[in-house]
Design a protein around this motif. Structure first.
Motif, PDB file in Angstrom:
ATOM      1  N   HIS A  50      24.243 -45.780  70.785  1.00  0.00           N
ATOM      2  CA  HIS A  50      23.324 -45.519  69.680  1.00  0.00           C
ATOM      3  C   HIS A  50      22.038 -44.897  70.230  1.00  0.00           C
ATOM      4  N   GLU A  51      21.648 -45.369  71.420  1.00  0.00           N
ATOM      5  CA  GLU A  51      20.431 -44.870  72.058  1.00  0.00           C
ATOM      6  C   GLU A  51      20.624 -44.899  73.574  1.00  0.00           C
ATOM      7  N   ILE A  52      19.992 -43.935  74.263  1.00  0.00           N
ATOM      8  CA  ILE A  52      20.130 -43.804  75.714  1.00  0.00           C
ATOM      9  C   ILE A  52      18.744 -43.794  76.352  1.00  0.00           C
ATOM     10  N   ALA A  53      18.620 -44.522  77.467  1.00  0.00           N
ATOM     11  CA  ALA A  53      17.431 -44.424  78.311  1.00  0.00           C
ATOM     12  C   ALA A  53      17.861 -43.771  79.617  1.00  0.00           C
ATOM     13  N   VAL A  54      17.321 -42.602  79.911  1.00  0.00           N
ATOM     14  CA  VAL A  54      17.627 -41.920  81.176  1.00  0.00           C
ATOM     15  C   VAL A  54      16.631 -42.402  82.222  1.00  0.00           C
ATOM     16  N   MET A  55      17.162 -42.871  83.373  1.00  0.00           N
ATOM     17  CA  MET A  55      16.311 -43.423  84.419  1.00  0.00           C
ATOM     18  C   MET A  55      16.333 -42.547  85.671  1.00  0.00           C
ATOM     19  N   SER A  56      15.199 -42.536  86.365  1.00  0.00           N
ATOM     20  CA  SER A  56      15.078 -41.834  87.638  1.00  0.00           C
ATOM     21  C   SER A  56      14.033 -42.541  88.474  1.00  0.00           C
ATOM     22  N   GLU A  57      14.386 -42.876  89.701  1.00  0.00           N
ATOM     23  CA  GLU A  57      13.465 -43.490  90.654  1.00  0.00           C
ATOM     24  C   GLU A  57      12.749 -44.714  90.077  1.00  0.00           C
ATOM     25  N   GLY A  58      13.538 -45.566  89.421  1.00  0.00           N
ATOM     26  CA  GLY A  58      13.021 -46.842  88.934  1.00  0.00           C
ATOM     27  C   GLY A  58      12.297 -46.795  87.609  1.00  0.00           C
ATOM     28  N   ARG A  59      12.183 -45.609  87.017  1.00  0.00           N
ATOM     29  CA  ARG A  59      11.452 -45.473  85.750  1.00  0.00           C
ATOM     30  C   ARG A  59      12.358 -44.901  84.663  1.00  0.00           C
ATOM     31  N   ILE A  60      12.025 -45.191  83.415  1.00  0.00           N
ATOM     32  CA  ILE A  60      12.670 -44.533  82.281  1.00  0.00           C
ATOM     33  C   ILE A  60      11.913 -43.240  82.020  1.00  0.00           C
ATOM     34  N   VAL A  61      12.625 -42.113  82.061  1.00  0.00           N
ATOM     35  CA  VAL A  61      11.959 -40.823  81.859  1.00  0.00           C
ATOM     36  C   VAL A  61      12.121 -40.304  80.432  1.00  0.00           C
ATOM     37  N   GLN A  62      13.133 -40.790  79.701  1.00  0.00           N
ATOM     38  CA  GLN A  62      13.278 -40.404  78.298  1.00  0.00           C
ATOM     39  C   GLN A  62      14.197 -41.387  77.588  1.00  0.00           C
ATOM     40  N   ILE A  63      13.825 -41.754  76.372  1.00  0.00           N
ATOM     41  CA  ILE A  63      14.669 -42.584  75.512  1.00  0.00           C
ATOM     42  C   ILE A  63      14.923 -41.820  74.222  1.00  0.00           C
ATOM     43  N   GLY A  64      16.167 -41.821  73.761  1.00  0.00           N
ATOM     44  CA  GLY A  64      16.473 -41.139  72.509  1.00  0.00           C
ATOM     45  C   GLY A  64      17.927 -41.291  72.137  1.00  0.00           C
ATOM     46  N   SER A  65      18.296 -40.750  70.987  1.00  0.00           N
ATOM     47  CA  SER A  65      19.696 -40.743  70.567  1.00  0.00           C
ATOM     48  C   SER A  65      20.478 -39.813  71.487  1.00  0.00           C
ATOM     49  N   PRO A  66      21.801 -39.961  71.558  1.00  0.00           N
ATOM     50  CA  PRO A  66      22.593 -39.041  72.396  1.00  0.00           C
ATOM     51  C   PRO A  66      22.321 -37.571  72.077  1.00  0.00           C
ATOM     52  N   ARG A  67      22.237 -37.247  70.791  1.00  0.00           N
ATOM     53  CA  ARG A  67      22.001 -35.852  70.408  1.00  0.00           C
ATOM     54  C   ARG A  67      20.626 -35.375  70.858  1.00  0.00           C
ATOM     55  N   ALA A  68      19.612 -36.239  70.693  1.00  0.00           N
ATOM     56  CA  ALA A  68      18.250 -35.853  71.095  1.00  0.00           C
ATOM     57  C   ALA A  68      18.160 -35.670  72.603  1.00  0.00           C
ATOM     58  N   ILE A  69      18.783 -36.561  73.354  1.00  0.00           N
ATOM     59  CA  ILE A  69      18.762 -36.454  74.815  1.00  0.00           C
ATOM     60  C   ILE A  69      19.437 -35.163  75.270  1.00  0.00           C
ATOM     61  N   TYR A  70      20.548 -34.809  74.628  1.00  0.00           N
ATOM     62  CA  TYR A  70      21.297 -33.628  75.039  1.00  0.00           C
ATOM     63  C   TYR A  70      20.634 -32.336  74.561  1.00  0.00           C
ATOM     64  N   GLU A  71      20.215 -32.323  73.294  1.00  0.00           N
ATOM     65  CA  GLU A  71      19.705 -31.078  72.715  1.00  0.00           C
ATOM     66  C   GLU A  71      18.223 -30.858  72.957  1.00  0.00           C
ATOM     67  N   ARG A  72      17.458 -31.930  73.141  1.00  0.00           N
ATOM     68  CA  ARG A  72      16.019 -31.802  73.333  1.00  0.00           C
ATOM     69  C   ARG A  72      15.555 -32.592  74.559  1.00  0.00           C
ATOM     70  N   PRO A  73      16.072 -32.255  75.751  1.00  0.00           N
ATOM     71  CA  PRO A  73      15.622 -32.960  76.958  1.00  0.00           C
ATOM     72  C   PRO A  73      14.132 -32.739  77.170  1.00  0.00           C
ATOM     73  N   GLY A  74      13.444 -33.791  77.589  1.00  0.00           N
ATOM     74  CA  GLY A  74      11.997 -33.709  77.743  1.00  0.00           C
ATOM     75  C   GLY A  74      11.534 -33.325  79.126  1.00  0.00           C
ATOM     76  N   SER A  75      12.472 -33.168  80.081  1.00  0.00           N
ATOM     77  CA  SER A  75      12.099 -32.816  81.446  1.00  0.00           C
ATOM     78  C   SER A  75      13.255 -32.070  82.100  1.00  0.00           C
ATOM     79  N   PRO A  76      12.969 -31.311  83.167  1.00  0.00           N
ATOM     80  CA  PRO A  76      14.056 -30.639  83.884  1.00  0.00           C
ATOM     81  C   PRO A  76      15.104 -31.613  84.401  1.00  0.00           C
ATOM     82  N   PHE A  77      14.668 -32.814  84.827  1.00  0.00           N
ATOM     83  CA  PHE A  77      15.625 -33.797  85.339  1.00  0.00           C
ATOM     84  C   PHE A  77      16.637 -34.188  84.270  1.00  0.00           C
ATOM     85  N   VAL A  78      16.155 -34.496  83.069  1.00  0.00           N
ATOM     86  CA  VAL A  78      17.060 -34.912  81.988  1.00  0.00           C
ATOM     87  C   VAL A  78      17.987 -33.768  81.600  1.00  0.00           C
ATOM     88  N   ALA A  79      17.436 -32.565  81.471  1.00  0.00           N
ATOM     89  CA  ALA A  79      18.259 -31.412  81.099  1.00  0.00           C
ATOM     90  C   ALA A  79      19.359 -31.157  82.125  1.00  0.00           C
TER      91      ALA A  79
END
Length: 365
Positions: free
Chosen positions: A213-242
């Motif tokens: 229902h919702e995803i938190a993408v983590m990198s180096e011990g931190r959450i870098v973006q939280i959102g729905s699967p569609r939002a994470i895929y279609e609107r990544p907030g950073s180069p790492f998430v994309a």
């Protein structure tokens, strides 16, 4: 239902240095939802889950379930894992080889703090084995089950406790690709039908997108973006998430002017001028990184009309059965585009490309 607040966790490595495994992680999981912690190995997702389960004691922070703390550094609360009533399934299913299927599922009911009658255990175990489709295997030795059946047995054992919260840590990683795909549907069906509040840990983007229902993408011990699967895929907030979630093309660009009031901007780039979308306001001269998914590049052997239509040449192509990946050189850049296998343009030939401006996602540098 689950509230994780400002969790910090650390460990000492082999050189005696303090490593921050989890750095100020916070999120909420509403009742009946499946929340996924997604990230590469070593990003802190498993440590976060183990902190929720009580298998790790964080340095600071809070974990609350239905408003009741099971861990709180300010209040000095730490409820042991066996008293949290959480169901847990890990990468290693930990099936007892000397027990049959029924006894494996019944084990937590027999050794738990609460005492159940023989009839209660029979009813609860029969119900969960039926839910996971193993009711006809109740008397079979657990070692005689296939990998997928053992995974379902581990789920049944966790469900038998009627847990407040279900924790799943890489539960499908030991299965082959086809079985993993089938089990995604099984887990999704069970979670939805039973209304289980679930935290799922994985490094597999496909699993996260399919189940959550919702995803938190983590990198180096931190959450870098939280959102729905569609939002994470279609609107990544950073180069790492994309880059981590799916395949993408990155194009360096500079903002020339606003295109309209709907978030579109004219940009100049190494593939020429085109229009791109941005969630945040941009100004002329801003440097941006444009993320363009391969499936959002339309290809044709005849010229295309409209915004973001360009001409290129086929640099490389790979036939993959249900689709063909083309590397199309536009200007000095080669972009990956995904097309139906009926498109059979040869390497070196001209190919026309068009990108929906709304699907060209700008990430401000």
């Amino acid at each position: 239902m689950l509230e994780v607040k400002n969790i910090f966790a650390e460990y000492i490595d082999s050189a005696g240095r303090i490593v921050k495994a989890v750095n100020d992680v916070s999120f909420d999981v509403p009742e009946g939802r499946l929340f996924t912690l997604l990230g590469p190995s070593g990003c802190g997702k498993t440590t976060t889950m183990r902190s929720i389960a009580g298998l790790e004691r964080p340095v600071s922070g809070e974990v609350n379930v239905n408003g009741t703390p099971v861990y709180s550094s300010p209040s000095k609360v730490f409820v042991p894992p066996n008293r949290r009533n959480f169901g847990m399934v890990f990468q290693s299913y930990a099936i007892w080889p000397h027990m049959n299927v029924f006894d494996n599922a019944a084990f937590p009911l027999r050794v738990g703090k609460r005492k159940y009658s023989k009839q209660e255990i029979e009813e609860k175990v029969t119900r969960v084995l039926n839910v996971v489709g193993l009711d006809s295997f109740a008397g079979r030795d657990a070692t005689m089950l296939s990998g997928g059946q053992q995974q379902r047995l581990a789920l049944a054992r966790a469900l038998a406790m009627e847990p407040k919260l279900l924790l799943l840590d890489e539960p499908l990683s030991n299965l082959d690709a086809k079985l993993r795909e089938r089990m995604r549907f099984e887990i999704k069906r069970l979670q939805r039908e039973l209304g289980l509040t679930t935290v799922y840990v994985t490094h597999d983007q496909g699993e996260a997108l399919a189940l959550s229902h919702e995803i938190a993408v983590m990198s180096e011990g931190r959450i870098v973006q939280i959102g729905s699967p569609r939002a994470i895929y279609e609107r990544p907030g950073s180069p790492f998430v994309a880059d981590f979630v799916g395949l993408t093309n990155f194009v360096d660009a500079v903002v020339e002017q606003s295109d309209s009031a709907d978030g579109l901007y004219h940009v100049s780039s190494e593939i020429g001028p085109f229009s791109a979308f941005s969630k945040e306001a941009l100004a002329r001269g801003d440097k941006v990184l444009i993320s363009i998914r391969p499936e959002n590049i339309e290809l044709s052997e005849t010229p295309l009309e409209g915004s973001n239509a360009m001409e290129g040449k086929v640099d490389q192509k790979v036939f993959l059965g249900e689709y063909t990946d083309f590397h199309v050189k536009i200007g000095e850049r080669s972009l990956l585009a995904r097309a139906h296998p009926s498109l059979q343009t040869r390497v070196g030939q001209t190919l026309y490309a068009r990108m929906n401006p709304q699907k060209c996602n700008s990430i401000k540098e």
